[in-house]
Motif scaffolding. Sequence first.
Motif, PDB file in Angstrom:
ATOM      1  N   GLU A 209      23.926  52.804  45.869  1.00 47.04           N
ATOM      2  CA  GLU A 209      24.293  53.113  47.247  1.00 47.04           C
ATOM      3  C   GLU A 209      24.935  51.922  47.955  1.00 47.04           C
ATOM      4  N   VAL A 210      24.610  50.687  47.523  1.00 48.65           N
ATOM      5  CA  VAL A 210      25.201  49.490  48.125  1.00 48.65           C
ATOM      6  C   VAL A 210      26.650  49.342  47.681  1.00 48.65           C
ATOM      7  N   ARG A 211      26.899  49.550  46.396  1.00 51.89           N
ATOM      8  CA  ARG A 211      28.271  49.464  45.897  1.00 51.89           C
ATOM      9  C   ARG A 211      29.156  50.540  46.495  1.00 51.89           C
ATOM     10  N   GLU A 212      28.600  51.732  46.661  1.00 53.17           N
ATOM     11  CA  GLU A 212      29.387  52.849  47.184  1.00 53.17           C
ATOM     12  C   GLU A 212      29.842  52.628  48.619  1.00 53.17           C
ATOM     13  N   LYS A 213      29.089  51.826  49.367  1.00 54.53           N
ATOM     14  CA  LYS A 213      29.437  51.576  50.762  1.00 54.53           C
ATOM     15  C   LYS A 213      30.363  50.380  50.929  1.00 54.53           C
ATOM     16  N   SER A 214      30.773  49.766  49.837  1.00 52.80           N
ATOM     17  CA  SER A 214      31.602  48.561  49.888  1.00 52.80           C
ATOM     18  C   SER A 214      32.988  48.844  49.309  1.00 52.80           C
ATOM     19  N   ALA A 215      33.813  47.804  49.347  1.00 51.51           N
ATOM     20  CA  ALA A 215      35.152  47.881  48.736  1.00 51.51           C
ATOM     21  C   ALA A 215      35.130  47.131  47.411  1.00 51.51           C
ATOM     22  N   TYR A 216      34.127  47.443  46.584  1.00 52.77           N
ATOM     23  CA  TYR A 216      33.954  46.756  45.302  1.00 52.77           C
ATOM     24  C   TYR A 216      35.195  46.882  44.418  1.00 52.77           C
ATOM     25  N   ASP A 217      35.815  48.041  44.435  1.00 52.44           N
ATOM     26  CA  ASP A 217      37.007  48.265  43.594  1.00 52.44           C
ATOM     27  C   ASP A 217      38.127  47.284  43.923  1.00 52.44           C
ATOM     28  N   GLY A 218      38.116  46.764  45.143  1.00 48.90           N
ATOM     29  CA  GLY A 218      39.181  45.855  45.550  1.00 48.90           C
ATOM     30  C   GLY A 218      39.081  44.470  44.944  1.00 48.90           C
ATOM     31  N   ILE A 219      37.921  44.121  44.377  1.00 46.78           N
ATOM     32  CA  ILE A 219      37.753  42.782  43.791  1.00 46.78           C
ATOM     33  C   ILE A 219      37.300  42.831  42.336  1.00 46.78           C
ATOM     34  N   ASP A 221      38.498  43.470  39.466  1.00 46.25           N
ATOM     35  CA  ASP A 221      39.301  42.861  38.405  1.00 46.25           C
ATOM     36  C   ASP A 221      39.275  41.339  38.430  1.00 46.25           C
ATOM     37  N   ARG A 222      38.672  40.745  39.479  1.00 45.09           N
ATOM     38  CA  ARG A 222      38.621  39.283  39.572  1.00 45.09           C
ATOM     39  C   ARG A 222      37.203  38.736  39.421  1.00 45.09           C
ATOM     40  N   ILE A 223      36.282  39.598  39.018  1.00 44.45           N
ATOM     41  CA  ILE A 223      34.896  39.163  38.810  1.00 44.45           C
ATOM     42  C   ILE A 223      34.703  38.729  37.363  1.00 44.45           C
ATOM     43  N   VAL A 224      34.114  37.564  37.179  1.00 43.95           N
ATOM     44  CA  VAL A 224      33.723  37.080  35.857  1.00 43.95           C
ATOM     45  C   VAL A 224      32.199  37.028  35.839  1.00 43.95           C
ATOM     46  N   LYS A 225      31.574  37.867  35.026  1.00 52.68           N
ATOM     47  CA  LYS A 225      30.114  37.872  34.930  1.00 52.68           C
ATOM     48  C   LYS A 225      29.701  37.431  33.541  1.00 52.68           C
ATOM     49  N   LEU A 226      28.898  36.391  33.487  1.00 55.64           N
ATOM     50  CA  LEU A 226      28.422  35.848  32.220  1.00 55.64           C
ATOM     51  C   LEU A 226      26.903  35.957  32.169  1.00 55.64           C
TER      52      LEU A 226
END
Length: 377
Positions: A209-219, A221-226
Amino acid sequence: MTGTILTYLKEQGDKSFQELPFNEVDALILCQFSYLKFDGLVPSVDASEPGIALRELAGRPDKETLFSDERYEKVNRELFEGMAESVRFGGMKLNYYINLIEKSWETQFSAVTLFLEKELPFLAFRGTDENLVSWKEDCNMAFLQPIPAQHCAKKYASAVTRCFPGAFMMGGHSKGGNLAIFAGMNGTKTLQRRIKRIYNMDGPGFRPEVREKSAYDGIEDRIVKLLPRSSFVGMLFERDTAYRVVESKNLGLFQHDPYSWIVKDDHFVEAKEIRQGQMLMDAAVNDWIYSLSEEQIRMFIDVLFSVLEGSQAEDLIQMEEDKKKSMLGMISAIKELDEGTRKGMTEMLKGLFETAGRKALKEIDQRMKEIRSRSKE
């Protein structure tokens, strides 16, 4: 030859960012650097003062306060000295520091902005430190999202990035990685366009529900998760985010320690996937959390930390210094729990083990089917 981020500093620290471009190892170094205690040494976020160079900070007589977290005092000191003496980080300037610990709000938030020589600014968000308030806030992510520290991260990024033009990077280890992504995915479109990269170093994800309320799709492609191979923290609320797995010299939960991640030359040594047994446990914990009501999770966390607070310690260092007193205090707190609360906690933990058991049986059944299928070929 392999080593750690400390080895990397010794072997690559004499190279400028023109000679060796900024990479993920540099990002982890900056994320870990944010754990140092800069109070009174680095200009605060509301001071409107010029930043202080790392080499200048290294010459301050009161720099010992940087290493007040006794758990990592030795390695943090080695990190600081290696960075200060290096070509790569020695000229770096530090500014806009904030360190907020508010027990009544169950909030711990800290960040610092690092201006590298001839490289983009880096907003570094501190992860979970030694304060019990910080650990409880992490647990609150299970039901109370957004948590206060996430709102702080959003405001911090918005305020600080108004102070300089152009692109920038953000990142953090553990909770710090989560904060960096939250700040990005809830920032304005203008702020999002300026982001070059966000580094999440074994930090948890977000409830749907937190992701759905944000503009996560807008960033995204620039997230690096290790994540290390036995990641637990970084797999919390992890569903479909792209991530890569790195090797660690430690075992189990101790792989969360950034100083244990294995580096070769200018990159991390990668593994194929999260360890199978750990994946089963991570999935079980996530399913268990989602199966509980908000009231149940709130009770679980409140009871857990009422027991820890029974130790009368403010942080993990105090608990470690007087183990006997801390243990007696926690035992006393447990005895004071009423029968209904004890029963509720027992039922919730029983549910966790039942979920883990079902996951394990399903995995065993799947593996047996694969073996039978291969034997028929």
